[in-house]
Write a protein that holds these residues in place. Structure first.
Motif, PDB file in Angstrom:
ATOM      1  N   UNK A  86       0.812  -1.234   0.000  1.00  0.00           N
ATOM      2  CA  UNK A  86       0.000   0.000   0.000  1.00  0.00           C
ATOM      3  C   UNK A  86       0.839   1.275   0.000  1.00  0.00           C
ATOM      4  N   UNK A  87       1.967   1.265   0.727  1.00  0.00           N
ATOM      5  CA  UNK A  87       2.771   2.487   0.812  1.00  0.00           C
ATOM      6  C   UNK A  87       3.443   2.793  -0.521  1.00  0.00           C
ATOM      7  N   UNK A  88       4.120   1.794  -1.102  1.00  0.00           N
ATOM      8  CA  UNK A  88       4.810   2.012  -2.368  1.00  0.00           C
ATOM      9  C   UNK A  88       3.859   2.363  -3.493  1.00  0.00           C
ATOM     10  N   UNK A  89       2.700   1.665  -3.546  1.00  0.00           N
ATOM     11  CA  UNK A  89       1.743   1.948  -4.617  1.00  0.00           C
ATOM     12  C   UNK A  89       1.156   3.349  -4.478  1.00  0.00           C
ATOM     13  N   UNK A  90       0.809   3.762  -3.254  1.00  0.00           N
ATOM     14  CA  UNK A  90       0.248   5.106  -3.065  1.00  0.00           C
ATOM     15  C   UNK A  90       1.269   6.179  -3.428  1.00  0.00           C
ATOM     16  N   UNK A  91       2.540   5.982  -3.049  1.00  0.00           N
ATOM     17  CA  UNK A  91       3.571   6.968  -3.384  1.00  0.00           C
ATOM     18  C   UNK A  91       3.795   7.036  -4.895  1.00  0.00           C
ATOM     19  N   UNK A  92       3.822   5.868  -5.573  1.00  0.00           N
ATOM     20  CA  UNK A  92       4.048   5.854  -7.018  1.00  0.00           C
ATOM     21  C   UNK A  92       2.891   6.499  -7.767  1.00  0.00           C
ATOM     22  N   UNK A  93       1.658   6.185  -7.376  1.00  0.00           N
ATOM     23  CA  UNK A  93       0.510   6.780  -8.065  1.00  0.00           C
ATOM     24  C   UNK A  93       0.394   8.266  -7.771  1.00  0.00           C
ATOM     25  N   UNK A  94       0.822   8.700  -6.590  1.00  0.00           N
ATOM     26  CA  UNK A  94       0.817  10.130  -6.290  1.00  0.00           C
ATOM     27  C   UNK A  94       1.774  10.877  -7.212  1.00  0.00           C
ATOM     28  N   UNK A  95       2.971  10.309  -7.377  1.00  0.00           N
ATOM     29  CA  UNK A  95       3.930  10.939  -8.290  1.00  0.00           C
ATOM     30  C   UNK A  95       3.434  10.894  -9.734  1.00  0.00           C
ATOM     31  N   UNK A  96       2.800   9.773 -10.130  1.00  0.00           N
ATOM     32  CA  UNK A  96       2.319   9.637 -11.506  1.00  0.00           C
ATOM     33  C   UNK A  96       1.169  10.590 -11.793  1.00  0.00           C
ATOM     34  N   UNK A  97       0.327  10.845 -10.803  1.00  0.00           N
ATOM     35  CA  UNK A  97      -0.838  11.706 -11.034  1.00  0.00           C
ATOM     36  C   UNK A  97      -0.457  13.157 -11.273  1.00  0.00           C
ATOM     37  N   UNK A 121       1.514   7.065  10.765  1.00  0.00           N
ATOM     38  CA  UNK A 121       2.734   7.733  10.296  1.00  0.00           C
ATOM     39  C   UNK A 121       2.964   7.584   8.799  1.00  0.00           C
ATOM     40  N   UNK A 122       3.017   6.356   8.236  1.00  0.00           N
ATOM     41  CA  UNK A 122       3.217   6.276   6.779  1.00  0.00           C
ATOM     42  C   UNK A 122       2.080   6.900   5.992  1.00  0.00           C
ATOM     43  N   UNK A 123       0.842   6.768   6.487  1.00  0.00           N
ATOM     44  CA  UNK A 123      -0.283   7.382   5.788  1.00  0.00           C
ATOM     45  C   UNK A 123      -0.169   8.901   5.802  1.00  0.00           C
ATOM     46  N   UNK A 124       0.270   9.448   6.926  1.00  0.00           N
ATOM     47  CA  UNK A 124       0.413  10.904   7.013  1.00  0.00           C
ATOM     48  C   UNK A 124       1.536  11.406   6.106  1.00  0.00           C
ATOM     49  N   UNK A 125       2.633  10.654   6.019  1.00  0.00           N
ATOM     50  CA  UNK A 125       3.765  11.092   5.178  1.00  0.00           C
ATOM     51  C   UNK A 125       3.367  11.105   3.703  1.00  0.00           C
ATOM     52  N   UNK A 126       2.791   9.999   3.231  1.00  0.00           N
ATOM     53  CA  UNK A 126       2.388   9.934   1.823  1.00  0.00           C
ATOM     54  C   UNK A 126       1.254  10.919   1.545  1.00  0.00           C
ATOM     55  N   UNK A 127       0.317  11.033   2.512  1.00  0.00           N
ATOM     56  CA  UNK A 127      -0.773  11.991   2.327  1.00  0.00           C
ATOM     57  C   UNK A 127      -0.281  13.427   2.267  1.00  0.00           C
TER      58      UNK A 127
END
Length: 406
Positions: A86-97, A121-127
């Motif tokens: 979940x962390x890697x996918x959310x970060x990658x899609x955030x950058x891609x969007x 913590x990880x949700x807050x960082x990626x968010x």
């Protein structure tokens, strides 16, 4: 703890706790498949809407439109691994969007899954990263029908809504798991208390069996030994000893039936229950011991023994019974003194003493446990019991039990 009737309706994280031994089933439940398909369709729908808007705008080259379509499809398909990474996918899609509006729906779903399946913590960082880059996408790929500020505000609010919703879902699941674990512990503690109560009940039955049967069986042992070592005894004495053996055997069998009756169900008693011994039946116990050949002196100074509490009177009876049994075992032929005093408000005191034995005797097997049982019995009755040798070489037992004032 009782399992959920329909565990396939639970999320995988909760189903894993519900079915710890069925790992394959807990990895992805039916509910997970429904949610994953729905999330994929939502992300694909948002991507198609974005792709249609880009195509209608008319300024985007066809090659870029094809690339957008491929990237959007890949982003939606990537959502099938959002539970594992979940962390890697959310970060990658955030950058891609940032450069691909068609990946916006997949990014929202990935951020929601991140908030649900990972700690704060990880949700807050990626968010926070998604909120920081939110103004870049409308600036790089603006929507001609919507202003820049409006697009940024709408995007930020949508990100906050998705992250907050995911955190609420995670908190609720954690609460359910915590309550379920508490229920498991409560049931385990209840089972433990039931086992302890059963063990205590068995110990009480064992003590009762010892107190009741030891007295009878000691009479049998003593008189059987007398018949064995005195075959030339007078006929009358032999007949009397045989009568005591017979009566004691009948009493032992009847007492054993009473104790076994405790283990039976309410409707499986067979015969009527005999009354439990009380302080008023102490005289019958003394007479029985005298008939067996013991020398017993009684000093009872209780004005109204019939008014004594049943539990206290029964405890006094059992103490006297065990002490007379011990005296018959370890000091045969001596005179035993039984003293009972007290009254309402003062409590009951029973003291049984015997001098040192003056003649040799054969030790009866099974000695040493009665005094322990008497101490526990007196403690359970709210009193105390002391025992030990006397200065003249004898032995004395003294117990004090409560008798509340009327």
């Amino acid at each position: 703890m009782t399992r959920t009737e329909y565990p396939w309706l639970l999320p995988s994280a909760m189903a894993e706790a519900e079915l710890p031994g069925d790992r394959a089933r807990a990895r992805r439940t039916v509910r997970d498949w429904v949610v994953d398909i729905t999330a994929f369709l939502i992300a694909a729908g948002i991507a198609l809407i974005a792709l249609a808007a880009i195509e209608n705008e008319g300024s985007t080259p066809d090659a870029v439109l094809v690339v957008d379509s491929v990237i959007g499809a890949a982003a939606c398909c990537a959502l099938w691994v959002r539970r594992r990474w979940p962390v890697g996918l959310a970060a990658a899609l955030t950058a891609l969007s940032i450069v691909e509006p068609v990946a916006g729906g997949a990014m929202m779903v990935a951020l929601f899954s991140l908030a649900v399946h990972r700690p704060f913590k990880p949700a807050a960082i990626v968010g926070a990263g998604a909120l920081i880059v939110a103004p870049l996408q409308p600036w790089l790929r603006p929507d001609p029908d919507t202003g820049y500020l409006t697009s940024v505000i709408f995007g930020v609010l949508l990100l906050l809504l998705v992250l907050s919703w995911g955190m609420v879902v995670r908190s609720r699941r954690q609460l359910v798991l915590t309550l379920r674990e508490r229920a498991r512990r409560a049931e385990a503690e209840a089972d433990l208390r039931a086992e302890q109560a059963q063990r205590l009940a068995r110990e009480a039955i064992a003590r009762e069996m010892h107190d009741v049967l030891a007295h009878r069986l000691t009479l049998l042992s003593v008189h059987a030994g007398a018949l064995e070592f005195r075959p030339d005894a007078p006929t009358a004495e032999i007949a009397r000893a045989a009568g005591v053996i017979r009566d004691s055997s009948h009493e032992a069998l009847q007492d054993l039936r009473e104790i076994i009756g405790v283990l039976r169900g309410p409707g499986d008693t067979g015969e009527g229950e005999r009354p439990q011994p009380t302080l008023t039946t102490l005289d019958a116990l003394i007479d029985e011991s005298r008939q067996a050949g013991m020398k017993v002196t009684v000093d009872q100074r209780v004005a109204a023994p019939g008014d004594a509490p049943a539990a206290t009177g029964r405890t006094v009876y059992r103490i006297a019974q065990e002490c007379l049994t011990n005296a018959r075992k370890h000091a045969p032929g001596t005179e035993v003194t039984v003293t009972v005093t007290g009254g309402p408000g003062d409590g009951l005191t029973i003291e049984v003493a015997n001098p040192a034995p003056t003649e040799p005797y054969e030790r009866v097997p099974g000695s040493g446990q009665g005094l322990i049982g008497l101490t526990e019995r007196a403690t359970l009755a709210g009193g105390r019991l002391e025992h030990g040798p006397t200065p003249d070489g004898g032995f004395a037992v003294r117990a004090r039990l409560p008798w509340p004032a009327a």
